[in-house]
Design an enzyme around this catalytic site. Structure first.
Site, PDB file in Angstrom:
ATOM      1  N   LYS A 204      17.827  60.246  73.646  1.00  9.22           N
ATOM      2  CA  LYS A 204      16.697  61.218  74.063  1.00  9.22           C
ATOM      3  C   LYS A 204      16.505  62.159  72.747  1.00  9.22           C
ATOM      4  O   LYS A 204      15.465  62.173  72.215  1.00  9.22           O
ATOM      5  CB  LYS A 204      16.723  61.931  75.177  1.00  9.22           C
ATOM      6  CG  LYS A 204      15.764  63.092  75.397  1.00  9.22           C
ATOM      7  CD  LYS A 204      15.983  63.719  76.744  1.00  9.22           C
ATOM      8  CE  LYS A 204      14.937  65.056  76.727  1.00  9.22           C
ATOM      9  NZ  LYS A 204      15.041  65.813  77.958  1.00  9.22           N
ATOM     10  N   GLU A 210      27.618  59.505  69.261  1.00  7.18           N
ATOM     11  CA  GLU A 210      28.255  58.024  69.607  1.00  7.18           C
ATOM     12  C   GLU A 210      27.163  56.862  69.331  1.00  7.18           C
ATOM     13  O   GLU A 210      27.407  55.847  68.752  1.00  7.18           O
ATOM     14  CB  GLU A 210      28.639  58.020  70.852  1.00  7.18           C
ATOM     15  CG  GLU A 210      30.036  58.765  71.525  1.00  7.18           C
ATOM     16  CD  GLU A 210      29.582  60.307  71.865  1.00  7.18           C
ATOM     17  OE1 GLU A 210      28.597  60.769  71.234  1.00  7.18           O
ATOM     18  OE2 GLU A 210      30.056  60.969  72.694  1.00  7.18           O
ATOM     19  N   GLY A 264      17.798  63.462  80.655  1.00  8.02           N
ATOM     20  CA  GLY A 264      18.257  62.228  80.184  1.00  8.02           C
ATOM     21  C   GLY A 264      18.764  61.630  81.239  1.00  8.02           C
ATOM     22  O   GLY A 264      18.645  60.301  81.419  1.00  8.02           O
ATOM     23  N   ARG A 265      19.468  62.092  82.449  1.00  8.48           N
ATOM     24  CA  ARG A 265      20.030  61.389  83.521  1.00  8.48           C
ATOM     25  C   ARG A 265      18.830  61.178  84.643  1.00  8.48           C
ATOM     26  O   ARG A 265      19.252  60.428  85.652  1.00  8.48           O
ATOM     27  CB  ARG A 265      21.059  62.191  84.245  1.00  8.48           C
ATOM     28  CG  ARG A 265      20.808  63.376  84.596  1.00  8.48           C
ATOM     29  CD  ARG A 265      22.018  64.491  84.938  1.00  8.48           C
ATOM     30  NE  ARG A 265      22.043  65.843  85.316  1.00  8.48           N
ATOM     31  CZ  ARG A 265      21.705  66.610  84.216  1.00  8.48           C
ATOM     32  NH1 ARG A 265      21.945  66.253  82.968  1.00  8.48           N
ATOM     33  NH2 ARG A 265      21.486  67.879  84.460  1.00  8.48           N
ATOM     34  N   GLU A 350      26.710  66.199  86.503  1.00 12.91           N
ATOM     35  CA  GLU A 350      26.401  66.877  85.574  1.00 12.91           C
ATOM     36  C   GLU A 350      24.883  67.696  85.811  1.00 12.91           C
ATOM     37  O   GLU A 350      24.797  68.811  85.359  1.00 12.91           O
ATOM     38  CB  GLU A 350      25.658  65.738  84.480  1.00 12.91           C
ATOM     39  CG  GLU A 350      25.527  66.435  82.916  1.00 12.91           C
ATOM     40  CD  GLU A 350      25.252  65.335  81.750  1.00 12.91           C
ATOM     41  OE1 GLU A 350      24.165  65.057  82.027  1.00 12.91           O
ATOM     42  OE2 GLU A 350      26.069  64.953  80.955  1.00 12.91           O
ATOM     43  N   HIS A 381      41.899  47.416  98.982  1.00 13.55           N
ATOM     44  CA  HIS A 381      43.428  46.867  98.488  1.00 13.55           C
ATOM     45  C   HIS A 381      43.901  47.716  97.470  1.00 13.55           C
ATOM     46  O   HIS A 381      45.069  47.279  97.033  1.00 13.55           O
ATOM     47  CB  HIS A 381      43.294  45.553  98.210  1.00 13.55           C
ATOM     48  CG  HIS A 381      42.689  44.382  99.458  1.00 13.55           C
ATOM     49  ND1 HIS A 381      43.485  44.126 100.356  1.00 13.55           N
ATOM     50  CD2 HIS A 381      41.361  44.301  99.752  1.00 13.55           C
ATOM     51  CE1 HIS A 381      42.709  43.522 101.342  1.00 13.55           C
ATOM     52  NE2 HIS A 381      41.643  43.596 101.054  1.00 13.55           N
ATOM     53  N   LYS A 509      31.035  68.924  72.037  1.00 15.13           N
ATOM     54  CA  LYS A 509      30.069  68.190  70.908  1.00 15.13           C
ATOM     55  C   LYS A 509      30.245  69.182  69.620  1.00 15.13           C
ATOM     56  O   LYS A 509      30.367  68.608  68.544  1.00 15.13           O
ATOM     57  CB  LYS A 509      28.530  68.166  71.152  1.00 15.13           C
ATOM     58  CG  LYS A 509      28.415  67.138  72.474  1.00 15.13           C
ATOM     59  CD  LYS A 509      26.921  67.307  72.347  1.00 15.13           C
ATOM     60  CE  LYS A 509      26.476  66.349  73.848  1.00 15.13           C
ATOM     61  NZ  LYS A 509      25.101  66.244  74.147  1.00 15.13           N
TER      62      LYS A 509
HETATM   63  O1  F6P Z   1      26.544  64.780  76.593  1.00 15.47           O
HETATM   64  C1  F6P Z   1      25.658  64.663  77.762  1.00 15.47           C
HETATM   65  C2  F6P Z   1      24.169  64.168  77.319  1.00 15.47           C
HETATM   66  O2  F6P Z   1      23.469  65.177  76.814  1.00 15.47           O
HETATM   67  C3  F6P Z   1      23.596  63.663  78.792  1.00 15.47           C
HETATM   68  O3  F6P Z   1      22.840  64.657  79.300  1.00 15.47           O
HETATM   69  C4  F6P Z   1      22.720  62.647  78.114  1.00 15.47           C
HETATM   70  O4  F6P Z   1      22.222  61.556  79.059  1.00 15.47           O
HETATM   71  C5  F6P Z   1      23.677  61.978  76.882  1.00 15.47           C
HETATM   72  O5  F6P Z   1      24.373  63.052  76.617  1.00 15.47           O
HETATM   73  C6  F6P Z   1      22.822  61.182  75.974  1.00 15.47           C
HETATM   74  O6  F6P Z   1      22.185  61.910  75.436  1.00 15.47           O
HETATM   75  P1  F6P Z   1      20.815  61.346  74.370  1.00 15.47           P
HETATM   76  O7  F6P Z   1      20.037  60.461  75.104  1.00 15.47           O
HETATM   77  O8  F6P Z   1      20.165  62.342  73.819  1.00 15.47           O
HETATM   78  O9  F6P Z   1      21.351  60.511  73.363  1.00 15.47           O
END
Ligand code: F6P
Length: 544
Positions: A204, A210, A264-265, A350, A381, A509
């Site tokens: 987003k 990452e 995002g979620r 979240e 199990h 972060k």
């Molecule tokens: O670190 C949490 C977060 O901001 C989430 O809310 C989001 O889904 C994820 O990181 C990824 O963010 P982006 O879509 O901006 O890479």
């Protein structure tokens, strides 16, 4: 500042009611009311919800509905749908419902539903092109593999859906890498042929460390292995920041936008769902949207106690804030829903893992429980022992499908029998009389029965909800996910927290960015604590 929820008359009545109910066992509630299943179950949008094995009575439900009214839930639902900026800490609307709306959603003069449909149209032609071979890679090869790079909300939803809908999948193979552990991207790239791999970068913000690290590794891999200038044909991006994706090197026509008003979620319904369209086809993705839309309609119009997300949300509040459940297990009795617990973990934790109200006051009640889980029957199990006889009561949600996708009828019967057996065992347990009778029938002598009795008793009274899908197909999957989105919204309204921000993840972060330069280059960018400094020294393999 508005008074705490605990000052509301309905909250206080619920507290009294909880005290009065203490000591009442689910065995008694079922014995008293043979119609309990009929009274405490609901059907909507291809889903059945049985909440009769929750520790609730008709009074509990009536009081919870009164609480919902005192918290103005119905007004909040309208605020959500109308695009009001209810995410006040980020000054944004939360309009994931507009992504699947058929009718215009006009906010500040723009029809957001139409804008969403336009992007879906672009996705449709791109996905069709890739699936049918009109859109090709290096040397005119059709794409065989899609590598999706994204994390959190930009990965969990499409990954869940691609696995859940695998029986509908076409010839494209989907791969997902989210972690910044280089082992993940290295293993993925090692198994792929760059000439026939399409890479999706989904973020987003297009700033997530990452995702950008993995995207850089994948882009370098493409550039190294393909003729000059061809690599870009293997890239596409999904983002609310298209200019950043273009600056990264993705061709503008391959950037699929979404918007700041999509959390995002909650973004799986936007172009973040591109891997789903590639895997199972755009029609099926549209069916998922239709299932979610059906649930949206139900949520907006059904009366409180006939409303599946409302009932599930109110029960969530009852368990966490009144019965003191600090965690909740999600147990799909369906291998294809293996990733549902992780998906719901982000959605619930979240969204509602908050300690202050919308107005910024500390809450004086428990909010979101830890969400975790695993598939049945595997989990039986491994850790069900703890569910049945541990010292903590963990409410659990079981999810099963009435009709399977495979032909192994016997397997499905065994699976469903286990699902039913576990919910019954958790609810009713086995008292001393039953445990002694079981041991007598095993032929154990009296002395052994006395020695083992306490160990063989299962207390029961452990609440569960069961959600049964008619069949795991795009429409019901869409309805199921939307059910949970709205359930979380209901909880957030009752708990008076903002479900759409996530400030708690920001500090880590920022610190991570600063520590990186210290770890990598030894630059002392800021004063760090003795523990972090010691660990950095150790990790750098130096003593200085
Ligand atoms: O670190 C949490 C977060 O901001 C989430 O809310 C989001 O889904 C994820 O990181 C990824 O963010 P982006 O879509 O901006 O890479």
């Amino acid at each position: 500042m508005p008074a705490s929820r605990t000052r509301l008359p309905s909250w206080q009545k619920l507290e009294e009611h909880r005290r009065a109910l203490r000591g009442t066992h689910l065995r008694q509630l079922f014995a008293r009311d043979p119609r309990r299943f009929r009274r405490f179950s609901l059907e909507a949008c291809g889903l059945l919800l049985d909440y009769s094995k929750q520790r609730v009575t008709a009074t509990t439900l009536r009081l919870l509905a009164a609480l919902a009214r005192e918290c103005h839930l119905e007004t909040w639902i309208e605020r959500l749908y109308s695009g009001e900026r209810i995410n006040t800490t980020e000054n944004r609307a939360a309009l994931h419902t507009a992504l699947r709306a058929r009718r215009p959603v006009i906010v500040e003069g723009r029809d957001l539903a139409r804008e969403a449909r336009e992007v879906l149209g672009r996705m449709r032609s791109f996905a069709q092109g890739v699936r049918e071979g009109g859109v090709r890679g290096a040397g005119g090869r059709p794409f065989t593999d899609v590598l999706h790079l994204g994390i959190g909300g930009s990965a969990l939803g499409p990954r869940l859906a691609c696995e859940a809908l695998a029986p509908y999948a076409g010839r494209l193979r989907l791969h997902f890498v989210s972690n910044v552990d280089g082992a993940a991207i290295s293993a993925a790239l090692a198994a792929l042929d760059p000439r026939s791999t399409l890479v999706i970068i989904a973020s987003k913000t297009f700033t997530t460390q990452e995702t950008l690290a993995n995207a850089a590794a994948a882009a370098a891999w493409l550039r190294r292995r393909l003729p000059a200038g061809i690599a870009v044909r293997h890239l596409c991006a999904v983002t609310a920041e298209p200019a950043r994706a273009v600056a990264f090197g993705v061709p503008a026509e391959r950037v699929f936008p979404f918007w700041e008003w999509v959390g995002g979620r909650y973004s799986l319904w936007s172009a973040v769902g591109l891997p789903i369209a590639l895997a199972v086809g755009m029609e099926r993705f549209e069916q998922m949207l239709a299932g979610a839309r059906e649930m949206d309609g139900h949520f907006r119009s059904a009366p409180l106690l006939g409303n599946m997300p409302v009932v599930l949300g109110l029960i969530g509040v009852w368990n966490a804030s009144f019965l003191g459940a600090a965690s909740r297990a999600v147990l799909p009795y369906d291998e294809r829903l293996r990733l549902l617990p992780s998906y719901l973990q982000q959605l619930e934790m979240e969204s509602c893992g908050k300690r202050v109200t919308r107005a910024g006051a500390a809450v004086d009640y428990a909010t979101a429980p830890a969400t975790w889980g695993g598939t049945g029957t595997d989990s039986q199990h491994a850790w069900f022992q703890w569910l049945h006889q541990g010292t903590q009561v963990v409410p659990a949600e079981f999810i099963a499908c009435r009709v399977p996708h495979h032909r192994l009828r016997r397997h499905h019967d065994i699976l469903l029998a286990n699902f039913l057996a576990q919910t019954a065992a958790l609810a009713f347990g086995m008292d001393e009389r039953q445990a002694a009778a079981a041991m007598r029938s095993e032929g154990l002598p009296h002395s052994e029965i006395r020695r083992l009795l306490a160990h063989r008793v299962l207390p029961g009274n452990r609440p569960t909800a069961s959600i049964v899908l008619e069949r795991l197909e795009p429409r019901t999957l869409g309805a199921l996910i939307a059910l949970y989105e709205h359930k979380v919204f209901v909880e957030s309204v009752i708990w008076d927290v903002n479900a759409f921000d996530q400030w708690g993840v920001e500090l880590g972060k920022t610190l991570g960015g600063r520590i990186l330069s210290q770890l990598r280059d030894g630059v002392r960018a800021q004063a760090l604590d003795a523990s972090t400094r010691g660990l950095i020294r150790h990790l750098r393999g130096r003593s200085g």
